[in-house]
Structure formats: C-alpha cells, structure tokens
Design a protein around this motif. Structure first.
Motif, PDB file in Angstrom:
ATOM      1  N   TYR A   1       0.838  -1.214   0.000  1.00 58.02           N
ATOM      2  CA  TYR A   1       0.000   0.000   0.000  1.00 58.02           C
ATOM      3  C   TYR A   1       0.865   1.252   0.000  1.00 58.02           C
ATOM      4  CZ  TYR A   1      -4.002   2.981   1.083  1.00 58.02           C
ATOM      5  OH  TYR A   1      -4.986   3.940   1.034  1.00 58.02           O
TER       6      TYR A   1
ATOM      7  N   ARG B   1       0.089   4.394  -2.621  1.00 58.55           N
ATOM      8  CA  ARG B   1      -0.680   5.520  -2.080  1.00 58.55           C
ATOM      9  C   ARG B   1       0.185   6.775  -2.077  1.00 58.55           C
ATOM     10  NH1 ARG B   1      -6.004   6.700  -1.425  1.00 58.55           N
ATOM     11  NH2 ARG B   1      -6.343   8.040   0.392  1.00 58.55           N
TER      12      ARG B   1
ATOM     13  N   HIS C   1      -2.292   2.469   6.301  1.00 57.74           N
ATOM     14  CA  HIS C   1      -3.461   2.418   5.412  1.00 57.74           C
ATOM     15  C   HIS C   1      -4.449   3.556   5.674  1.00 57.74           C
ATOM     16  CE1 HIS C   1      -2.158  -1.708   4.469  1.00 57.74           C
ATOM     17  NE2 HIS C   1      -2.972  -1.645   3.440  1.00 57.74           N
TER      18      HIS C   1
ATOM     19  N   GLY D   1      -7.418   1.273   6.629  1.00 64.24           N
ATOM     20  CA  GLY D   1      -6.950   0.306   7.626  1.00 64.24           C
ATOM     21  C   GLY D   1      -8.030  -0.045   8.629  1.00 64.24           C
TER      22      GLY D   1
END
Ligand SMILES: Cc1cc2nc3c(=O)[nH]c(=O)nc-3n(C[C@H](O)[C@H](O)[C@H](O)COP(=O)(O)OP(=O)(O)OC[C@H]3O[C@@H](n4cnc5c(N)ncnc54)[C@H](O)[C@@H]3O)c2cc1C
Length: 388
Positions: A273, A277, A347, A351
């Motif tokens: 991730y 991101r 996250h 998350g």
C-alpha cells in the motif's frame, strides 16, 4: 525483502509453499464471499475443501497417522500454523477448519475408550470439544482460582461450579473441564482433576454468548449437581494441573506462530500500500516516517519468528521448552499487535475499514495478550527462572 531461511530444509520450504498456495487459491476465495466478521466457513465449503486437504495428505496435520492425521512433527506443525493463519479468520479459525481443528487433549491422556468415543470422531471432523479452565474467580492462576468441585459418590462424580470465557462451547459435543477434587479451602492450591462432560448431561448448562471484542463470543458453563461417571475422568485423579500446564505450554507455540503469520501478512500489505498511495505528491513509501514503521515491523517479526522457531525446535527435540514457550507467546502476541497497528496507520482510513482484514486482526490480537496467559504472567514465568 531481507532473506533468512531460518535453517529450514528444502522439504520444509516446499511444504510452507504448498500451504501458502492453498491459502491463496482455496481459502481466500471462499472467505472473500463471507461477512467480514464471519466466524465459520459454510459447511458445504468445509466439506469440499476437506476433500482436497485429505487428498494432499494434509488433513489433521498434527494428529498421529494411526488416528487418521498427517503425523507432522511439532516443528513442521508450527510452520504449518504460521502459514495457514494468513487470512481474515486465520487467528481464530486457522484454515477455516478445512484442515480439521486442533487435536483434542484426549490424545495425550485418554483411555482407549475415550479415544474411540471422542478423539477419533473429532479427528474425523464429526464433533469438536472445548477446554474449560477459567472461572469467574480468575484464569491467570488456575491452581488457586479453580473453585468448581467434583465430589465422589457411589454413582460417579458430582460437579458444582462454573467456568467462564469458554470458546467454542456452543459447538462442542463435550468439554474437558478442570475441577477440584479435594475439600481444601477456597483460594488455596487444590487437587485438580480433569473430566470429560458431554453436552446435554443433566446439570450442565451453557449460557448465552458473552459479547467480547472479537467476533466469536465465549460462553459461561454452569455445573449444578452434574453427575459424571468415573470413566469420564481424563488422566488420573489429581493429575489435572500437570495436564493443563503441559498442554498450555505446548499449545502456546503454534498460537505464537499464528501471530507471526498474521504479522508477516500485515507487513506485506503495508509495504504494497505504501508504494501505491500518494500524499503531498509522493508515494508514502518515500517518507522516512513510513519507512521506519516498515523497518521496525520487519525487525520485530524476524526476532519473534526466531524465538518461536527456537521454542518449537526445543519441543520437537524433547528439550526443556517452558521458558522458550512463554517467550514465544509473549513476544509474538505483542509484536503482531504492534505490526498490525502500524499497518493500520499506514493504510489510514482504509486500515479501519472492514474491506481489509487489518481491523479484525487488531481486535483478535488484542485478546491474545490475555488469552493463553496474560503477558504479565509470562514475564513473571521468565523472570522467576532468571532469579531462581
Ligand atoms: C475471548 C476469550 C476466549 C477465551 N477462551 C477460553 C477458553 O476456551 N478456555 C478457558 O479456560 N479460558 C478461556 N479464556 C480465559 C483466558 O484464558 C483468561 O481470560 C486469562 O487466562 C486471564 O484470566 P482472567 O481474565 O481471569 O484475568 P486475571 O487472572 O484476573 O488477571 C487480570 C490481569 O491481571 C494481570 N496479572 C495477573 N497475574 C499477574 C501477575 N502475576 N503479575 C502481574 N500482573 C498480573 C494481567 O494483566 C491480567 O490480564 C478466554 C478469554 C477470552 C477473553
């Protein structure tokens, strides 16, 4: 990714790879269709996938071959538990039950009749048991906290008392319950004996579920003048404490391996991730704050895995492993919670979403710092050894 083969043979690495692929190709597709808080796989999926694990010779990996298991040694079973747990339900229900459930303690102490009546059907997947030590008076120090009593009569043993926080009690066809068989005062170390009590025995009731942080709720068990025949004693009278400590000491190692498996999975999710991101014009992985979280997680997992494998090797080689098992459980449960916490942080909002397994692992891992002995008790066990 750093490399370390942990001294595993090629055969064990192939075995790990086989389980990893099975989880990816067979377990995850079933789980993706379920509610994120589901605690079980649908029965038909379990049966379908059990056909495959049986064909692979991997059904009931830890059970001896003569009872229908795969007869894996303790170390290989630890590796198995690490890999098979790498999915959403993995901490609570490793492999979705398609490799069978944990081997019942009747294996170690049961009479031939008890093995025939309970152990073999459990291994075949036809029934399951539960394990009851903890009472409302406490779980950390069962030798003193157990107040449920069994009194000997002409017809058998009569049980009175209650147990609490008992997992799987609603699904279990029987409970292995640890009670006092002496008349000593409450709060003292007593004579502890284990009995097998079948669900439906008059005087044995199971409460409604007790809601807790994780999706699966435990239960309270109540014994009111519950008559249990002598033949239902597991092991010898007064042998219960030895049985429960040896079982718990051994079971903490695969329990810790599950934590390592989940931590590894969470780290890999966080790495992936962080690369895709972007914030403030750059991927998260370019930020030192994120890199340090990843580095700390990798370091802690590596150390925890070494501690868990060391404990498993000691057990497999019949060396003393009590302290090693406490170290493994303590370290792996705390590391996994830290790693999953960091993965959630990386996250962001995702998350915490139920789209990902992280939030569920976080809640389940929180129970693991208390279940199978709270962290403080393991620190006590380790420090006692240091100071002795
Ligand atoms: C979801 C869930 C499932 C469970 N499933 C089962 C099951 O299937 N079967 C079963 O028998 N039990 C089960 N348990 C019970 C579990 O094993 C106990 O909760 C655990 O052993 C701790 O006991 P306790 O809760 O009574 O805490 P206590 O013994 O009252 O301890 C409370 C706290 O005191 C601290 N503490 C205790 N001793 C010391 C010490 N010496 N030094 C410093 N601090 C200390 C620890 O922080 C501990 O968390 C389950 C619990 C939960 C939450």
């Amino acid at each position: 990714m750093y490399r370390n083969d942990y001294g595993l043979s090629d055969e064990l690495k192939m075995f790990q790879d086989t389980i990893r692929k099975f989880v990816k190709n067979e377990i995850l597709p079933v789980e993706h269709k379920l509610d994120p808080d589901a605690i079980e796989f649908p029965k038909e999926e379990i049966e379908r996938l059990r056909e495959k694990t049986r064909a692979m010779g991997m059904y009931q990996p830890a059970a001896p071959v003569e009872f229908g298991g795969a007869g894996l040694d303790f170390f290989a079973n630890t590796l198995f538990m690490e890999e098979v747990s790498k999915h959403r339900q993995g901490l609570y229900n490793a492999g979705g039950g398609v490799f069978g459930y944990a081997v019942n303690p009747i294996l170690y102490m049961g009479t031939e009749e008890q093995k025939e009546k309970y152990l073999k059907p459990c291994i075949r997947g036809e029934m399951r048991g539960c394990f009851a030590i903890t009472e409302p008076s406490g779980g950390s120090d069962p030798a003193r906290a157990i107040r449920t009593r069994a009194r000997k009569t002409d017809r058998g043993w009569v049980l009175n008392g209650s147990k609490t926080w008992i997992s799987f009690a609603n699904q279990a066809k029987f409970v292995t319950v640890f009670v006092r068989t002496d008349d000593g005062p409450i709060g003292t170390r007593g004579e502890i004996t284990c009995f097998i009590v079948e669900s439906g025995t008059p005087g044995y009731t199971i409460s409604s579920p007790i809601p807790v942080i994780r999706p699966e709720a435990p239960y309270e068990l109540i014994f009111e003048d519950c008559l249990v025949p002598e033949a239902q004693m597991l092991g010898r009278q007064g042998g219960g404490f030895e049985l429960l400590t040896s079982l718990l000491t051994q079971n903490r190692i695969p329990y810790a391996a599950q934590c390592v498996g989940i931590a590894q999975e969470a780290l890999e999710m966080a790495i992936a991730y962080s690369k895709i991101r972007e914030t403030f014009g750059k991927p998260l992985s370019d930020r030192q704050a994120i890199q340090w979280m990843l580095a700390d997680s990798a370091l802690e997992i590596h150390a925890a895995r070494l501690v868990v494998y060391n404990a498993a090797r000691c057990r497999a080689e019949n060396k003393p492993f009590r302290i090693e098992s406490s170290m493994a459980k303590l370290m792996a449960s705390e590391v996994a919670l830290n790693v999953v916490d960091r993965a959630i942080q990386i996250h962001g909002g995702m998350g915490l979403s139920k789209e990902l397994p992280l939030e569920r692992w976080y809640r389940e891992l929180r129970t693991r710092r208390i279940g199978e002995g709270p962290s403080e008790v393991h620190r006590m066990v380790i420090s006692r050894e240091l100071l002795s």
